[in-house]
Design a protein around this motif. Structure first.
Motif, PDB file in Angstrom:
ATOM      1  N   PHE A   3       0.432  -0.915   0.052  1.00  0.00           N
ATOM      2  CA  PHE A   3      -0.200  -0.337   0.018  1.00  0.00           C
ATOM      3  C   PHE A   3       0.709   1.121  -0.004  1.00  0.00           C
ATOM      4  O   PHE A   3       1.340   1.580   0.843  1.00  0.00           O
ATOM      5  N   ARG A 163      -9.435   6.250  -6.373  1.00  0.00           N
ATOM      6  CA  ARG A 163      -9.603   6.122  -5.722  1.00  0.00           C
ATOM      7  C   ARG A 163     -10.231   5.598  -5.072  1.00  0.00           C
ATOM      8  O   ARG A 163     -11.424   7.216  -5.029  1.00  0.00           O
ATOM      9  N   LYS A 246      -8.442  -7.575  -1.488  1.00  0.00           N
ATOM     10  CA  LYS A 246      -9.114  -6.118  -1.062  1.00  0.00           C
ATOM     11  C   LYS A 246     -10.306  -5.098  -1.151  1.00  0.00           C
ATOM     12  O   LYS A 246     -10.988  -5.083  -2.079  1.00  0.00           O
ATOM     13  N   ASP A 259      -9.242   0.476  -2.142  1.00  0.00           N
ATOM     14  CA  ASP A 259      -8.209   0.553  -1.672  1.00  0.00           C
ATOM     15  C   ASP A 259      -7.209   1.315  -0.565  1.00  0.00           C
ATOM     16  O   ASP A 259      -6.233   1.000  -0.017  1.00  0.00           O
ATOM     17  N   GLY A 260      -8.692   1.746   0.550  1.00  0.00           N
ATOM     18  CA  GLY A 260      -8.004   2.478   1.665  1.00  0.00           C
ATOM     19  C   GLY A 260      -9.302   1.573   2.743  1.00  0.00           C
ATOM     20  O   GLY A 260     -10.250   1.557   1.747  1.00  0.00           O
ATOM     21  N   HIS A 435      -2.523  -0.935   4.254  1.00  0.00           N
ATOM     22  CA  HIS A 435      -3.573  -0.210   3.935  1.00  0.00           C
ATOM     23  C   HIS A 435      -5.501  -0.273   4.584  1.00  0.00           C
ATOM     24  O   HIS A 435      -6.059   0.566   4.433  1.00  0.00           O
ATOM     25  N   LEU A 474      -3.629   6.765   7.882  1.00  0.00           N
ATOM     26  CA  LEU A 474      -4.132   5.705   6.136  1.00  0.00           C
ATOM     27  C   LEU A 474      -3.319   6.647   5.142  1.00  0.00           C
ATOM     28  O   LEU A 474      -2.856   5.867   3.570  1.00  0.00           O
TER      29      LEU A 474
END
Length: 572
Positions: A3, A163, A246, A259-260, A435, A474
């Motif tokens: 990440f 994202r 993910k 993505d996070g 992430h 993050l």
């Protein structure tokens, strides 16, 4: 699983340490296998010794806020305000509680104080403060004027970035993290997934003002960040996590890629396994739906005698509410005295006296061994041999972290979601997952202000601050993120007496009454424990002295100087 920091190209200032860096030991707790029959090996964090470094390495505890560029106007609903003084802790230049117990504030707040004022609104449990104008999340660049652009709208189609950050949990911690992402300039897609159908609301009043009917559903909703630009998936339970791909797993086989990820699923109310499940006369209070069901069931049962099980803050506050409604109340507590695990035996005994003076019958050091539902009443057998007859039972036994959906995901969930000091999540092998971060009641992390032992903290102000820090972590990545070292703060109101605390008083081995007296019921207690560097101040508790507690907040975690050693010569 990588990440990179470039995944979220948002400039986030990293606060410089106030002192030269100090090593606080290994980045993760030491893990040893503990045999658990018959199912193999369970990995548990082993508590290291009390801090091996001087805690003066920490600056005074203040949350990192995002400056605002415009002034704001605030107002206070005096009918809701309980004068807890939390607003003064967050913005002392804007709010002030007088010695007589009234609140004074500045209506027009200049831009340099706008961020503190907004933080005070976020932390007000009664949502008694309104704020107008200023900078809305995502509406202005950091440190400058408003940008020449239209407000962003929810959904990936309106995003300039590709994202997506998903927040699992639509409570206060999740809301706080989402808001901070927008404040920092994150312009990707932001999705908030929540099991309840309500927008984030204040939970502390559920056991008091809401249960008594003084506050309605809408009055509990958090208002400081109403304009948050996000896509809300409410009424949507999360059932699994696929860290390798993910993605969150939702009901019906739906997958939500990210993505996070921010884990903020909170906690559930703890139940007694031996208590009957199929009866409307035994309830817990954790969510708005729980509190509404308790209120309705108590009315339907025409409850005259209520038994509260549990001697923590929730149990004690439920007893206060029931007494205020004219009910007979019996408080059944396994330990003695009340709030012993939080405040210690000496101060907890003062709370017990408050309850007795208000007419609450206490059954301390006992358990319920027999549950009988006779339709029109409940009969409860105690370990003392006594049999209680009551109309209703409310369980206030604490909580369990909401982590069942993470089983098999690879995330360490031995006591909530285990995190590194930066709030980044650790997997079952102790490795940092760059992430994914966690925040709020579900997160267990080592607060280096005290030691390296991971703990969970379940307080409203903590949810605000940890959500903000997790969002910053993050965006920054594990290599650049700062450690999260807050001073926890919480409060309660017992029969008209305001109890406020800072730090973790339960860590203290010594209690000193520094102001007032236990007999008067108005005092301030300081909690310390011995370390290699002298007595460490780990907590402070104030009874009806909210102003004095402010002076102790910045002392939490520091060590007091030892008295000088006197060397005496031998006398011949």
């Amino acid at each position: 699983m990588t990440f990179p920091h470039s995944a979220f190209p948002v400039p986030v200032p990293v606060p410089a340490p106030p002192h030269p860096p100090v090593s606080y030991g290994p980045p993760a707790p030491v893990l040893h296998p503990v045999p658990v029959p018959p199912g193999g090996v369970e990995v548990r964090p082993v508590a290291p010794p009390v801090p091996a470094v001087p805690t003066e390495a920490f600056a005074p505890a203040r949350p990192v806020l995002v400056p605002e560029a415009e002034p704001v106007r605030i107002g206070v609903d005096n009918n809701r305000c309980r004068i807890y003084g939390i607003c003064q802790q967050e913005a002392p230049e804007v709010f002030r509680v007088s010695e007589g117990g009234s609140l004074h504030y500045t209506r027009g707040v200049p831009a340099e104080l706008a961020a503190q004022a907004r933080q005070a609104v976020r932390c007000c449990p009664m949502q008694a403060i309104t704020i107008h104008g200023g900078q809305t999340p995502g509406g202005a660049p950091m440190g400058g004027g408003r940008a020449d652009r239209r407000p962003l709208r929810s959904g990936a189609a309106s995003r300039t970035g590709r994202r997506r950050v998903v927040v699992a949990g639509a409570g206060l911690a999740g809301l706080s993290a989402a808001t901070r992402l927008r404040e920092r300039g994150f312009d990707g897609e932001l999705v908030i997934v929540g099991e309840e159908r309500q927008r984030p609301y204040s939970r502390p009043p559920l056991s008091k003002q809401y249960l008594s009917g003084a506050l309605t559903d809408s009055q509990l909703t958090f208002r400081a960040d109403e304009s948050l630009d996000a896509h809300w998936l409410l009424g949507t339970p999360v059932i699994g996590l696929d860290m390798h791909r993910k993605a969150l797993e939702l009901r019906g086989g739906e997958r939500l890629p990210y993505d996070g990820l921010v884990l903020a699923t909170g906690v559930d109310a703890r139940r007694l396994p031996e208590a009957p499940l199929f009866t409307d006369r035994i309830r817990t209070v954790r969510t708005l739906g729980d509190a509404a069901a308790v209120r309705q069931a108590m009315l339907a049962a025409r409850a005259r005698h209520v038994v509260i099980v549990g001697g923590g803050f929730v149990g004690c506050e439920l007893a206060c509410t029931a007494r205020d409604q004219g009910m007979d109340v019996t408080l059944v507590v396994h330990s003695a005295p009340l709030l012993r695990r939080v405040l210690g035996a000496r101060v907890g005994a003062v709370v017990a006296d408050l309850q007795r003076e208000a007419g609450v019958a206490l059954r301390l050091g006992t358990r319920i061994t027999d549950w009988q539902d006779h339709g029109d009443a409940l009969r409860l057998g105690l370990t003392t041999g006594e049999m209680l007859t009551c109309d209703f039972v409310v369980l206030g036994l604490g909580s369990e972290p909401r982590t069942e959906w993470l089983r098999g995901s690879g995330v360490e969930i031995s006591d909530g979601v285990l995190c590194a000091p930066t709030t980044h999540v650790r997997d079952v092998h102790g490795r940092i997952v760059p992430h994914i971060v966690a925040a709020g009641d579900v997160a267990s992390w080592p607060n280096a202000r005290f030691d390296e032992r991971p703990r969970r903290v379940e307080h409203l102000i903590h949810a605000v601050e940890m959500g903000q820090h997790a969002a910053d972590a993050l965006l920054q990545g594990p290599g650049r993120a700062a450690r999260f070292t807050p001073v926890p703060r919480f409060w309660s109101e017992q029969h008209g007496v305001r109890i406020q605390a800072a730090g973790i008083p339960s860590l203290g081995s010594d209690v000193e009454i520094t102001e007032g007296s236990l007999r008067s019921g108005r005092f301030l207690a300081r909690y310390t424990r011995p370390t290699a560097y002298g007595p460490q101040i780990v907590g402070a508790v104030a009874f009806d002295m909210p102003l004095r507690l402010l002076d102790y907040r910045d002392q939490i975690g520091r060590t007091r100087a030892r008295p000088p050693t006197v060397h005496r010569g031998r006398h011949r």
